[in-house]
Design an enzyme around this catalytic site. Structure first.
Site, PDB file in Angstrom:
ATOM      1  N   ILE A 103      25.323  -3.634  -4.033  1.00  0.00           N
ATOM      2  CA  ILE A 103      25.350  -3.256  -5.706  1.00  0.00           C
ATOM      3  C   ILE A 103      27.048  -3.179  -5.845  1.00  0.00           C
ATOM      4  O   ILE A 103      27.213  -3.564  -7.121  1.00  0.00           O
ATOM      5  CB  ILE A 103      24.876  -2.057  -5.855  1.00  0.00           C
ATOM      6  CG1 ILE A 103      24.669  -1.946  -7.520  1.00  0.00           C
ATOM      7  CG2 ILE A 103      25.686  -0.758  -5.300  1.00  0.00           C
ATOM      8  CD1 ILE A 103      23.980  -2.959  -7.978  1.00  0.00           C
ATOM      9  N   SER A 108      34.745   1.915   3.510  1.00  0.00           N
ATOM     10  CA  SER A 108      33.682   1.668   4.171  1.00  0.00           C
ATOM     11  C   SER A 108      33.863   1.393   5.612  1.00  0.00           C
ATOM     12  O   SER A 108      34.950   0.784   6.031  1.00  0.00           O
ATOM     13  CB  SER A 108      33.301   0.087   3.678  1.00  0.00           C
ATOM     14  OG  SER A 108      31.951   0.206   3.363  1.00  0.00           O
ATOM     15  N   LYS A 135      23.157   5.746  -8.401  1.00  0.00           N
ATOM     16  CA  LYS A 135      21.750   6.314  -8.371  1.00  0.00           C
ATOM     17  C   LYS A 135      21.223   6.343  -6.705  1.00  0.00           C
ATOM     18  O   LYS A 135      21.299   5.260  -6.329  1.00  0.00           O
ATOM     19  CB  LYS A 135      20.903   5.879  -9.229  1.00  0.00           C
ATOM     20  CG  LYS A 135      20.664   4.384  -9.346  1.00  0.00           C
ATOM     21  CD  LYS A 135      19.944   3.377  -8.625  1.00  0.00           C
ATOM     22  CE  LYS A 135      18.598   3.836  -7.749  1.00  0.00           C
ATOM     23  NZ  LYS A 135      18.170   2.577  -7.152  1.00  0.00           N
ATOM     24  N   ASP A 150      13.352   4.228  -4.662  1.00  0.00           N
ATOM     25  CA  ASP A 150      14.690   3.623  -4.827  1.00  0.00           C
ATOM     26  C   ASP A 150      14.480   3.001  -6.013  1.00  0.00           C
ATOM     27  O   ASP A 150      15.399   3.005  -7.102  1.00  0.00           O
ATOM     28  CB  ASP A 150      15.133   2.922  -3.618  1.00  0.00           C
ATOM     29  CG  ASP A 150      16.536   2.038  -3.958  1.00  0.00           C
ATOM     30  OD1 ASP A 150      17.611   2.794  -4.008  1.00  0.00           O
ATOM     31  OD2 ASP A 150      16.519   0.983  -4.522  1.00  0.00           O
TER      32      ASP A 150
HETATM   33  P1  NAP Z   1      24.110  -1.611   0.970  1.00  0.00           P
HETATM   34  O1  NAP Z   1      24.132  -3.014   0.661  1.00  0.00           O
HETATM   35  O2  NAP Z   1      23.122  -1.195   2.017  1.00  0.00           O
HETATM   36  O3  NAP Z   1      25.519  -0.944   0.923  1.00  0.00           O
HETATM   37  C1  NAP Z   1      25.799   0.234   1.424  1.00  0.00           C
HETATM   38  C2  NAP Z   1      26.992   0.351   1.971  1.00  0.00           C
HETATM   39  O4  NAP Z   1      27.398   1.819   2.274  1.00  0.00           O
HETATM   40  C3  NAP Z   1      27.025  -0.380   3.230  1.00  0.00           C
HETATM   41  O5  NAP Z   1      27.598  -1.575   3.049  1.00  0.00           O
HETATM   42  C4  NAP Z   1      28.123   0.393   4.173  1.00  0.00           C
HETATM   43  O6  NAP Z   1      29.094  -0.213   4.505  1.00  0.00           O
HETATM   44  C5  NAP Z   1      28.415   1.626   3.306  1.00  0.00           C
HETATM   45  N1  NAP Z   1      28.340   3.026   4.054  1.00  0.00           N
HETATM   46  C6  NAP Z   1      27.291   3.591   4.792  1.00  0.00           C
HETATM   47  N2  NAP Z   1      27.667   4.974   5.157  1.00  0.00           N
HETATM   48  C7  NAP Z   1      29.062   4.911   4.762  1.00  0.00           C
HETATM   49  C8  NAP Z   1      30.064   6.115   4.908  1.00  0.00           C
HETATM   50  N3  NAP Z   1      29.574   7.081   5.496  1.00  0.00           N
HETATM   51  N4  NAP Z   1      31.072   6.051   4.292  1.00  0.00           N
HETATM   52  C9  NAP Z   1      31.261   4.759   3.526  1.00  0.00           C
HETATM   53  N5  NAP Z   1      30.554   3.726   3.330  1.00  0.00           N
HETATM   54  C10 NAP Z   1      29.170   3.844   4.126  1.00  0.00           C
HETATM   55  O7  NAP Z   1      23.202  -0.741  -0.093  1.00  0.00           O
HETATM   56  P2  NAP Z   1      23.105  -1.160  -1.902  1.00  0.00           P
HETATM   57  O8  NAP Z   1      21.984  -2.014  -2.067  1.00  0.00           O
HETATM   58  O9  NAP Z   1      24.389  -1.566  -2.381  1.00  0.00           O
HETATM   59  O10 NAP Z   1      22.853   0.227  -2.286  1.00  0.00           O
HETATM   60  C11 NAP Z   1      23.708   1.335  -2.290  1.00  0.00           C
HETATM   61  C12 NAP Z   1      23.317   2.059  -3.364  1.00  0.00           C
HETATM   62  O11 NAP Z   1      23.282   1.678  -4.411  1.00  0.00           O
HETATM   63  C13 NAP Z   1      21.883   2.885  -3.221  1.00  0.00           C
HETATM   64  O12 NAP Z   1      21.796   4.307  -3.341  1.00  0.00           O
HETATM   65  C14 NAP Z   1      21.068   1.898  -4.091  1.00  0.00           C
HETATM   66  O13 NAP Z   1      19.750   2.655  -4.602  1.00  0.00           O
HETATM   67  C15 NAP Z   1      22.011   1.686  -5.256  1.00  0.00           C
HETATM   68  N6  NAP Z   1      21.769   0.599  -5.994  1.00  0.00           N
HETATM   69  C16 NAP Z   1      21.497  -0.651  -5.457  1.00  0.00           C
HETATM   70  C17 NAP Z   1      21.222  -1.726  -6.203  1.00  0.00           C
HETATM   71  C18 NAP Z   1      20.888  -2.998  -5.602  1.00  0.00           C
HETATM   72  O14 NAP Z   1      20.396  -4.144  -6.310  1.00  0.00           O
HETATM   73  N7  NAP Z   1      20.789  -3.365  -4.356  1.00  0.00           N
HETATM   74  C19 NAP Z   1      21.216  -1.566  -7.489  1.00  0.00           C
HETATM   75  C20 NAP Z   1      21.321  -0.316  -8.209  1.00  0.00           C
HETATM   76  C21 NAP Z   1      21.636   0.561  -7.559  1.00  0.00           C
HETATM   77  P3  NAP Z   1      29.694  -0.980   5.698  1.00  0.00           P
HETATM   78  O15 NAP Z   1      28.806  -2.250   5.508  1.00  0.00           O
HETATM   79  O16 NAP Z   1      30.952  -0.943   5.845  1.00  0.00           O
HETATM   80  O17 NAP Z   1      29.177  -0.423   6.860  1.00  0.00           O
END
Ligand code: NAP
Length: 311
Positions: free
Chosen positions: A14, A36, A90, A168
């Site tokens: 995101i 990160s 969120k 989610d």
């Molecule tokens: P994601 O691709 O899995 O990204 C999350 C990132 O958080 C990972 O790349 C990881 O980084 C990092 N992380 C994990 N633990 C951490 C820590 N202790 N300190 C710092 N960074 C850490 O997930 P995402 O889809 O972006 O979603 C993240 C949030 O955004 C969720 O709550 C989701 O509901 C929300 N969201 C997502 C979307 C969507 O379309 N995907 C849309 C709206 C909202 P590393 O790669 O460096 O390990």
């Protein structure tokens, strides 16, 4: 005011899809760094964790915490205690108490906390809220069905406890519903858990709607083909409202209403800048509370194991 120097914590899907392009377009922000464990942003000072960020002496005013929800509270708390304003992706936490703790901490420190709900910024939502104001409701139906393999390929955290599973995306519908409807209360919930997952893949919920008739939501992560993100509201005076495509299209009594273009994350960053400048707190927990209530009252049903070739 000079631009808000912003650090992003948790560089994932995101952040790349929405946060970075919208921060770059917004003159009220300047990107000061990223945190990160593994991922990096080109041309931006990067740190493995918050301790390394603070040790570096990087100057910044605010942080956007975009990690999975399970680790959001600890990171946001550390940032607030260090005197930084915080934007929460969120859901704003893994539990309601965590978010309440962050709101109290922000208040005590005189800082701004913004619990963002991107779907509330969809262009049909405010016109829908306006049209529904004061109307007596007859029935509400939410259908939010999408393909998890398409939207969350390889993401482990969504299937772990605290990752919310189908809530989610479901919480996006609930963020709209809590904005446009009177209070509603979970009365029955069937939650389907794949036998190899800690979080549900589907949820069917019945609610009692304050002053209105039946209300239901159908959240399902197994839908392939066209995706469905619809909310239908029938009113007692005969008028019907339909928000579709996640709130980007609005129909009233069968007639399409022109609601303008989608700019959810653009609007979120404008709102965050307003909240910081006004020294306000904007942390509505109602969508997360609805999810918590569904887990509290929900009947757990085991279903077939979930496999994703990307996991
Ligand atoms: P994601 O691709 O899995 O990204 C999350 C990132 O958080 C990972 O790349 C990881 O980084 C990092 N992380 C994990 N633990 C951490 C820590 N202790 N300190 C710092 N960074 C850490 O997930 P995402 O889809 O972006 O979603 C993240 C949030 O955004 C969720 O709550 C989701 O509901 C929300 N969201 C997502 C979307 C969507 O379309 N995907 C849309 C709206 C909202 P590393 O790669 O460096 O390990």
């Amino acid at each position: 005011m000079s631009p808000i120097r912003l650090v992003i914590v948790g560089i994932g899907k995101i952040v790349r899809d929405q946060h970075i392009p919208n921060i770059e377009k917004n003159p009220r922000f300047v990107l000061a760094g990223g945190v990160s464990p593994h991922s990096i942003l080109e041309d931006t000072p990067m740190f493995k964790d918050l301790d390394a960020l603070f040790a570096s002496g990087t100057e910044f005013d605010a942080a956007a915490v975009c990690t999975p929800p399970q680790v959001r509270h600890g990171l946001a708390r550390q940032l607030l205690l260090a005197g930084k304003h915080v934007f929460l992706e969120k859901p704003p936490g893994a539990t309601v108490s965590e978010v309440e703790d962050l709101a109290q901490t922000a208040k005590d420190k005189g800082l701004s906390l913004f619990a963002s709900w991107h779907s509330r910024q969809a262009p049909g939502v405010e016109p829908a809220a306006e049209w529904l104001k004061g109307r007596k409701l007859k029935e509400v139906e939410i259908v939010w069905r999408e393909d998890v393999r398409h939207w969350h390929p390889g993401q482990e955290w969504v299937w772990k406890a605290g990752g919310l599973g189908v809530f989610d995306p479901g919480i996006n519908a609930l963020s709209i519903a809590t904005r446009i409807l009177p209070p509603f209360f979970v009365r029955k919930a069937d939650l389907e858990f794949p036998s190899n997952c800690e979080a549900p893949i589907a949820a069917r919920i019945d609610y009692e709607l304050d002053g209105g008739g039946p209300m239901s939501s159908d959240f399902d992560w197994r839908q392939t083909g066209p995706q469905t993100w619809d909310i239908r509201v029938d009113t007692q005076d005969g008028g019907a409202l339909r928000l579709s495509k996640g709130g980007t299209e609005l129909t009233i009594d069968g007639h399409a209403v022109d609601v303008g273009p989608e700019r959810e994350y653009g609007a979120l960053y404008d709102r965050f800048a307003d909240v910081v400048e006004a020294g306000e707190l904007d942390a509505d927990v109602r969508p997360l509370q609805q999810v918590a209530d569904a887990f509290l009252l929900g009947r757990r049903i085991e279903t077939e194991a979930f496999y994703d070739p990307a996991r």
